[in-house]
Motif scaffolding. Sequence first.
Motif, short mmCIF file in Angstrom:
data_model
loop_
_atom_site.label_atom_id
_atom_site.label_comp_id
_atom_site.label_asym_id
_atom_site.label_seq_id
_atom_site.Cartn_x
_atom_site.Cartn_y
_atom_site.Cartn_z
N ARG A 110 33.29 50.74 48.08
CA ARG A 110 31.82 50.85 48.01
C ARG A 110 31.18 49.49 47.69
N LEU A 111 31.82 48.74 46.79
CA LEU A 111 31.30 47.41 46.46
C LEU A 111 31.38 46.46 47.65
N TYR A 127 38.24 53.62 45.94
CA TYR A 127 36.98 54.11 46.50
C TYR A 127 35.83 53.21 46.07
N TYR A 128 35.76 52.90 44.77
CA TYR A 128 34.64 52.09 44.29
C TYR A 128 34.78 50.62 44.69
N ILE A 129 35.97 50.13 44.87
CA ILE A 129 36.13 48.78 45.43
C ILE A 129 35.60 48.75 46.86
N TRP A 187 42.76 56.60 43.37
CA TRP A 187 41.79 56.91 44.43
C TRP A 187 40.40 56.42 44.01
N CYS A 188 40.00 56.68 42.77
CA CYS A 188 38.68 56.24 42.28
C CYS A 188 38.54 54.73 42.31
N VAL A 189 39.56 54.03 41.88
CA VAL A 189 39.50 52.56 41.87
C VAL A 189 39.32 52.03 43.29
#
Length: 107
Positions: A84-85, A80-82, A76-78
């Motif tokens: 956001r980028l 999510y931050y992709i 989920w974190c990976v």
Amino acid sequence: MDIHRKRCANHQSREAAARCPVCGRFFCRECVTEHDGRMLCASCIRSLSSEKPLSAKRFAWILQALLAAAGFFLSWCVFYYIGRLLIMLPTAFHDGTLWQTGWWHNL
């Protein structure tokens, strides 16, 4: 019951030296092994070593559940931050006009 009259379950020509407390059969000195202070036969030792205690099974289930939850959280974190980028990229990149403006000439 006289043990000196009994014969080994594996070697009929040998006198029995011990009786396995788990299976109750008689064995010679070569066929028994001391395990936890008791003389056990090889087949009983194999069966005891293959059984896992209940607490180990319960602990393994909890560990697997925790690892699955940690894997889900990491995934989920990976993603999510992709995401956001990708949102932070300029609009010109999404429109396809970024490559037409020649922004790399300004570098």
